[in-house]
Write an enzyme that holds these catalytic residues in place. Structure first.
Site, PDB file in Angstrom:
ATOM      1  N   GLU A 232       0.856  -1.186   0.000  1.00 18.02           N
ATOM      2  CA  GLU A 232       0.000   0.000   0.000  1.00 18.02           C
ATOM      3  C   GLU A 232       0.890   1.233   0.000  1.00 18.02           C
ATOM      4  O   GLU A 232       2.063   1.167   0.395  1.00 18.02           O
ATOM      5  CB  GLU A 232      -0.881   0.049   1.256  1.00 18.02           C
ATOM      6  CG  GLU A 232      -1.826  -1.115   1.426  1.00 18.02           C
ATOM      7  CD  GLU A 232      -2.502  -1.069   2.793  1.00 18.02           C
ATOM      8  OE1 GLU A 232      -3.586  -1.656   2.918  1.00 18.02           O
ATOM      9  OE2 GLU A 232      -1.938  -0.448   3.717  1.00 18.02           O
ATOM     10  N   LYS A 234       2.395   4.567   1.471  1.00 20.24           N
ATOM     11  CA  LYS A 234       2.605   5.114   2.813  1.00 20.24           C
ATOM     12  C   LYS A 234       2.169   6.575   2.781  1.00 20.24           C
ATOM     13  O   LYS A 234       2.873   7.442   2.266  1.00 20.24           O
ATOM     14  CB  LYS A 234       4.067   5.010   3.266  1.00 20.24           C
ATOM     15  CG  LYS A 234       4.218   5.445   4.715  1.00 20.24           C
ATOM     16  CD  LYS A 234       5.631   5.511   5.175  1.00 20.24           C
ATOM     17  CE  LYS A 234       5.665   5.867   6.664  1.00 20.24           C
ATOM     18  NZ  LYS A 234       4.889   7.104   6.983  1.00 20.24           N
ATOM     19  N   ARG A 239      -2.188   9.275  11.504  1.00 21.72           N
ATOM     20  CA  ARG A 239      -2.669   7.908  11.754  1.00 21.72           C
ATOM     21  C   ARG A 239      -3.806   7.989  12.760  1.00 21.72           C
ATOM     22  O   ARG A 239      -3.680   8.582  13.834  1.00 21.72           O
ATOM     23  CB  ARG A 239      -1.511   7.068  12.302  1.00 21.72           C
ATOM     24  CG  ARG A 239      -1.885   5.623  12.672  1.00 21.72           C
ATOM     25  CD  ARG A 239      -1.743   4.708  11.507  1.00 21.72           C
ATOM     26  NE  ARG A 239      -2.020   3.325  11.897  1.00 21.72           N
ATOM     27  CZ  ARG A 239      -1.110   2.467  12.357  1.00 21.72           C
ATOM     28  NH1 ARG A 239       0.149   2.869  12.520  1.00 21.72           N
ATOM     29  NH2 ARG A 239      -1.446   1.220  12.658  1.00 21.72           N
ATOM     30  N   GLU A 282      -5.535   6.501   7.716  1.00 15.37           N
ATOM     31  CA  GLU A 282      -4.757   7.739   7.660  1.00 15.37           C
ATOM     32  C   GLU A 282      -5.682   8.891   7.297  1.00 15.37           C
ATOM     33  O   GLU A 282      -6.392   8.833   6.282  1.00 15.37           O
ATOM     34  CB  GLU A 282      -3.653   7.620   6.619  1.00 15.37           C
ATOM     35  CG  GLU A 282      -2.560   8.626   6.770  1.00 15.37           C
ATOM     36  CD  GLU A 282      -1.423   8.136   7.658  1.00 15.37           C
ATOM     37  OE1 GLU A 282      -0.471   8.906   7.879  1.00 15.37           O
ATOM     38  OE2 GLU A 282      -1.481   6.965   8.107  1.00 15.37           O
ATOM     39  N   LYS A 406       7.824  -0.256   6.704  1.00 12.32           N
ATOM     40  CA  LYS A 406       7.661   0.951   5.890  1.00 12.32           C
ATOM     41  C   LYS A 406       8.902   1.093   5.010  1.00 12.32           C
ATOM     42  O   LYS A 406      10.029   1.168   5.489  1.00 12.32           O
ATOM     43  CB  LYS A 406       7.440   2.191   6.755  1.00 12.32           C
ATOM     44  CG  LYS A 406       8.372   2.360   7.925  1.00 12.32           C
ATOM     45  CD  LYS A 406       7.917   3.509   8.813  1.00 12.32           C
ATOM     46  CE  LYS A 406       8.830   3.652  10.035  1.00 12.32           C
ATOM     47  NZ  LYS A 406       8.358   4.703  10.959  1.00 12.32           N
TER      48      LYS A 406
END
Length: 534
Positions: A232, A234, A239, A282, A406
């Site tokens: 996905e 970032k 968050r 997010e 990440k």
């Protein structure tokens, strides 16, 4: 105070996490609840009285200890500079009392002595503190001083404290962590609810502890087949967990802060969801049908307003890109595999069909090489790179390595000149480790970033010596230094900002290397950074 001082000493002397946890368990097992909740507050970063309670400034403490000890002001200052820690300096400069006073608990000292004196006239505050110095032996006086200076750092994380409480009570550590997200003040009632075995009022508004990804430092092919991973974007936002449980519609940030009222359009949309759920995602500033989100600096205008008006809502609209479903209709889904949770999330959001709450897209690529090429284009898409999540992973809590990574784009870089330095905190309080860097604007250096990470211990010691020998001015704890040393700085993004003197704001600056090969006049120009930000 005696028991808490003994705990502090035991924690400070140990480097073993198991020994630290055992010390915490031993303390909380016997501590009166009024002491225990204050210990919990202090060990997890809280301060006596918070930001609004003035008990004593650093200057006042140094002045009062000079008066009480009979030492000259310059000798107190020299001692402080040599020791590096104000609490320890204050404890060392005074003699122990001739007779030990009757022990008072931590909670009594704070609630009966310190808090009533907060914001009182200086002579009243001085009397309370000096009286304590005269009563307490050195070890307890040192810890008492730590309460005043707000620097209670003993290598104990919030997670370690939670583990100790879970071991003590037999409760699941995730429940302890979840309840502690609402720890806003050290009250006996909170401590009782925290350690209670059954459901508690307010539990329905609490988020789950967030699962945090680790930075991928090597190449992604070390993770195995790409088909085992869900990729996905970032996102560069806030968050959040969106909670709908009955009549509760709550937004929680990863920073453990309820954001009630700041994003009313998201709260209203959550009320229309149709099912109780807890969604992880997010929150981003995003206008209409634009292809990418607005910069994080746009979102900051919303964060700062607890009740945004129509103009702000129109100028900076927001949406949530959802990427995980933790609970649905009261069922905890965290032990399900990610691919199952995502399927349920996709079905839920498809039924909801709202532009304010969308499924974060999955990125489909054939191999890691293709993924790397796509990652290089991330900034043009308004994102920071990729999130790599093992398809079979449960939703854990905290930063557990192995399942979520990440994979960020390489940082933007500039060569900047160090212009200010400040001493660090805790064990680094005797060294200059916090630095301010500037870029050239014509013939002037303009501050653009502060950074404190990236140098080795050897480099920090060498730079500390250099700073002391090349200081030009002092502004309280800050030293201006000769503008000679150049450092390469890395950062994630840069945006135009009217709030900064330089006109730009950089995200997550850190030191990449010390450019000993460059002279200060070879550092970068501010105008170049402004161009990148446009």
């Amino acid at each position: 105070m005696r028991a808490f001082a003994a705990l502090y000493q035991r924690l400070d002397r140990s480097t073993s996490l198991l020994e630290k946890r055992a010390a915490l368990v031993d303390y909380f097992r016997v501590a009166p609840i009024g002491d225990a909740v204050w210990a919990l507050w202090l060990l997890t970063g809280g301060k006596v009285g918070g930001a609004k309670a003035r008990i004593a400034s650093s200057a006042e403490l140094r002045e009062w200890v000079a008066q009480e000890s009979g030492l000259a002001d310059w000798l107190v200052e020299a001692s402080y500079e040599q020791v590096g820690d104000l609490a320890e300096t204050l404890a060392l400069l005074l003699d122990d009392p001739a007779a030990v006073a009757v022990d008072m608990g931590l909670g009594q000292w704070i609630q009966q002595r310190l808090l009533p004196a907060a914001n009182a006239p200086p002579e009243q505050r001085r009397a309370v503190i000096v009286d304590a110095w005269r009563q307490l032996p050195r070890r307890e006086r040192f810890v008492f001083n730590k309460l005043l200076t707000g620097a209670l750092r003993v290598g104990v994380s919030q997670g370690l404290v939670q583990q100790a409480l879970a071991e003590l009570t037999g409760l699941n550590v995730s429940l302890i962590a979840q309840r502690m997200l609402s720890f806003s003040s050290p009250t006996v009632g909170f401590m009782q609810a925290l350690l209670a075995g059954g459901p508690q009022p307010g539990d329905s508004a609490l988020p789950y502890p967030f699962f945090l990804a680790s930075a991928l430092e090597g190449e992604p092919d070390s993770l195995g087949a790409i088909d085992d991973w869900l990729l996905e974007w970032k996102w560069d936002g806030i968050r959040v967990q969106l909670i709908r449980r009955g009549s509760d519609m709550v937004l929680w940030s990863r920073g453990e802060e309820r954001m009630d009222g700041r994003f009313p359009e998201i709260e209203a949309d959550l009320a229309r969801l149709g099912q109780d759920a807890v969604i992880d995602g997010e929150l981003l500033a995003w206008r209409g049908d634009e292809e990418k989100p607005l910069p994080f600096t746009a979102l900051q205008t919303r964060i700062q307003r607890r009740r945004p008006g129509p103009k702000v809502l129109a100028q900076t609209p927001v949406r949530v890109m959802a990427y995980d479903l933790l609970e649905l209709d009261g069922r905890d889904l965290r032990e399900l595999e990610l691919q199952q949770r995502r399927r349920l999330l996709a079905e839920l959001l498809s039924r909801h069909d709202s532009p304010l709450l969308q499924l974060s897209p999955q990125i489909h690529v054939q191999d890691w090489h293709t993924a790397a090429q796509l990652r290089d284009e991330a900034r043009q898409c308004g994102v920071e790179g990729f999130m790599l999540k093992r398809r079979q992973s449960p939703y854990r809590h905290g930063r557990k390595r192995g399942d979520w990574w990440k994979w960020k784009v390489d940082p933007l870089t500039v060569d900047a000149v160090m212009i200010y330095a400040q001493s660090g905190h805790g064990r680094r309080s005797t060294l200059y480790t916090d630095y301010t860097f500037g870029l050239w604007d014509g013939d002037k250096l303009v501050p653009v970033a502060k950074a404190y990470s990236g140098l080795s211990d050897k480099e920090i010691l060498e730079l500390d010596r250099w700073i002391r020998a090349h200081t030009t001015e002092r502004f309280g704890p800050v030293r201006a230094v000769e503008p000679l040393q150049v450092f390469e700085l890395g950062f994630e993004a840069v945006n135009l900002s009217a709030r900064h003197k330089s006109g730009v704001a950089v995200r997550f600056p850190r030191i990449l290397r010390w450019r000993r090969d460059k002279a200060a006049n070879e550092a970068d120009m501010l105008e170049n950074l402004r161009v990148v930000a446009q």
